[in-house]
Design a protein around this motif. Structure first.
Motif, PDB file in Angstrom:
ATOM      1  N   THR A  75       0.818  -1.218   0.000  1.00 42.18           N
ATOM      2  CA  THR A  75       0.000   0.000   0.000  1.00 42.18           C
ATOM      3  C   THR A  75       0.849   1.264   0.000  1.00 42.18           C
ATOM      4  O   THR A  75       0.424   2.301  -0.502  1.00 42.18           O
ATOM      5  CB  THR A  75      -0.932   0.000   1.218  1.00 42.18           C
ATOM      6  OG1 THR A  75      -0.145  -0.105   2.420  1.00 42.18           O
ATOM      7  CG2 THR A  75      -1.895  -1.174   1.159  1.00 42.18           C
ATOM      8  N   ASN A  81      -2.024   6.208  -2.660  1.00 40.38           N
ATOM      9  CA  ASN A  81      -1.653   6.419  -1.261  1.00 40.38           C
ATOM     10  C   ASN A  81      -0.455   7.344  -1.124  1.00 40.38           C
ATOM     11  O   ASN A  81      -0.360   8.098  -0.146  1.00 40.38           O
ATOM     12  CB  ASN A  81      -1.335   5.076  -0.587  1.00 40.38           C
ATOM     13  CG  ASN A  81      -2.544   4.175  -0.524  1.00 40.38           C
ATOM     14  OD1 ASN A  81      -3.685   4.647  -0.440  1.00 40.38           O
ATOM     15  ND2 ASN A  81      -2.325   2.856  -0.583  1.00 40.38           N
ATOM     16  N   THR A 468       3.107  -4.642  -6.666  1.00 41.32           N
ATOM     17  CA  THR A 468       2.808  -3.283  -7.120  1.00 41.32           C
ATOM     18  C   THR A 468       3.317  -3.122  -8.554  1.00 41.32           C
ATOM     19  O   THR A 468       4.140  -3.923  -9.022  1.00 41.32           O
ATOM     20  CB  THR A 468       3.472  -2.226  -6.222  1.00 41.32           C
ATOM     21  OG1 THR A 468       4.894  -2.309  -6.389  1.00 41.32           O
ATOM     22  CG2 THR A 468       3.110  -2.442  -4.761  1.00 41.32           C
TER      23      THR A 468
END
Length: 506
Positions: A75, A81, A468
């Motif tokens: 995250t 984010n 990611t």
């Protein structure tokens, strides 16, 4: 007319000022003389600047400016984010750093890997600094003692025997294998009508070799039995091996007249081996065994590359000398060996060593998978090193050897003291180029289930916690930087050695 010829001339006007000389020093001089001194160089300079602009700037932006430096999971490396375009995800490297270095080596035992790295650095650095003394002792410790210590540190386990036991076991297995081969040939001859007599004769000859070998090694087998009768056979085996080897060296080096130095060196060497055995507890089982299948990361990369580099040098030197030998059989074997290994790709060698070689070995004879890959890489690299060294040998004038022969030097002294040092100096760039290529080619071992640095990085991508869009590029960038540091270091040190060896020529 005479007055006009002898009368002085007086200029009525000042000479025009000359243009200032072109500056050839400093930054402006460098730009004018090196980058913009011709239309072609101007175009190349502009193209190179554009290439750097479109490569270096995005790389720096990805690795440093837009990078994420802290976080606990994926995250932290997501654009929604982070609030900006995300570059490198360095928390992924921090979380997987131990895996990239040690692979799956058990965490409580990783101090053994760290100790191995430390010992390697402490022994290698003095070898790389020319001014430090005791190069012979340092080289002996690094190339002879350190591999043995590193083997037991990394793999663990202890000694069940020493030189006498291992030699007796190897020769006994050879004799049994030869005898078994002779029996198989005899049975095949009995079942075949066409070439049956030839196979029968061949089987009897092979069986005779096995019988003769068994007869010749019976004193060694008897000594091995006496050794294992002791409560601590490792120490008895070490003592017996030390006595046998020391006596052989003492006799071969001149006996009572000139053999004392060899005897003292041999006894001191075996005393050092005994100290290592006692300190590491190898006679009592040693350290816990860590299977090589658990090794990985930078550990495997360094083990494979260093072993390949160190072992390929003597193989290459022997093959290069063999290819130039005047003995036809030696020259033929060297040529066939070199051309065979240069004619197959390294991937084929690794596949054969890992999956095919065990099929050709006896059922009770097994070789570790990592050792099989190391042997294949050493032989493969040795063939290429041989051709590099042969080029250096051809650059040495024949008069060098003839002059050495004229003053009574043997072939071994001529080669070791005169010819080979000059040849190796000529081929330093080629050798280092081969070493750099071998260091990068270690990434191919991941194909045969050995997780080197690049294999460990690739395996870490499967972790969903760090999935990611930039994780893949970050991992490869990290691996690339490590490879670059080692390869660039080897390149710069080779330039240092070249400049030092060629200093007398300038």
């Amino acid at each position: 007319m005479g007055d006009l010829a002898t009368s002085p001339f007086v200029r009525q006007e000042l000479i025009p000022e000359r243009a200032a000389p072109v500056k050839v020093t400093g930054v402006v001089g460098f730009l004018r003389t090196r980058l913009f001194n011709s239309p072609t160089n101007i175009l190349l300079t502009i193209a190179s600047a554009l290439l750097l602009w479109f490569t270096i700037v995005p790389a720096v932006k990805f690795l440093l400016i837009d990078a994420v430096w802290s976080g606990k999971d994926r995250t932290a490396c997501l654009a929604q984010n982070a609030g900006h375009t995300v570059g490198a995800c360095w928390p992924f490297i921090q979380a997987k750093f131990a895996q990239f270095i040690y692979g799956f080596y058990p965490e409580p035992e990783r101090w053994r890997v760290n100790l191995t790295f430390l010992l390697a650095a402490l022994l290698l650095l003095p070898l790389l600094i020319p001014r430090l003394p005791a190069k012979g002792l340092n080289a002996g410790l690094f190339f002879v003692a350190f591999p043995v210590v590193a083997f037991f540190l990394l793999l663990g386990g202890g000694l069940t025997g020493f030189g006498v036991s291992w030699t007796a076991g190897a020769l006994s297995g050879f004799a049994d294998g030869v005898s078994e081969l002779g029996q198989k040939l005899s049975r095949a001859g009995e079942a075949t009508a066409v070439i049956g007599p030839l196979l029968l004769l061949l089987g009897k000859l092979v069986g005779l070799v096995g019988w003769a070998t068994s007869g010749l090694i019976w004193p060694l087998l008897w000594l091995n039995g006496q050794i294992h009768a002791f409560a601590r056979p490792v120490w008895a085996d070490l003592a017996a091996t030390a006595v046998v080897v020391s006596l052989i060296l003492f006799i071969l080096n001149g006996g009572i007249r000139t053999g004392w130095r060899a005897l003292v060196v041999s006894v001191a060497t075996f005393a050092g081996i005994g100290i290592v055995i006692a300190v590491m507890g190898l006679d009592r089982g040693g350290l816990p065994i860590v299977d090589s299948g658990l090794w990985g990361g930078l550990l495997v990369t360094l083990v494979v590359s260093v072993t390949g580099i160190v072992s390929s040098m003597p193989i290459g030197i022997a093959l290069a000398l063999g290819r130039r030998s005047t003995i036809p059989l030696v020259r033929f074997f060297s040529v066939v060996f070199i051309e065979f290994w240069r004619g197959v790709p390294l991937i084929t060698v690794l596949f054969f060593a890992t999956y095919m070689l065990p099929l050709f070995l006896p059922g009770n004879f097994k070789i570790d998978g990592l050792v099989r890959a190391l042997i294949g890489i050493a032989l493969f690299s040795g063939a290429y090193i041989a051709e590099v060294i042969r080029g250096g040998l051809q650059a040495i004038p024949r008069g060098q050897s003839e002059a050495a022969n004229a003053i009574g030097l043997s072939w071994w002294k001529t080669t070791g003291l005169i010819v080979m040092p000059q040849a190796l100096r000529h081929v330093i760039p080629g050798l280092v180029n081969s070493f750099i290529g071998l260091f990068k080619d270690t990434s191919l071992v991941s194909i045969v289930a050995l997780f080197d640095l690049l294999g460990s990085v690739h395996a870490a991508f499967a972790d969903p916690v760090w999935a990611t869009p930039t994780t893949l590029f970050t991992g490869f960038a990290f691996a690339g930087m490590i490879y670059f540091v080692f390869c660039f270091g080897m390149s710069r040190y080779s330039l240092f050695v070249e400049n030092r060896l060629n200093a007398h020529r300038t």
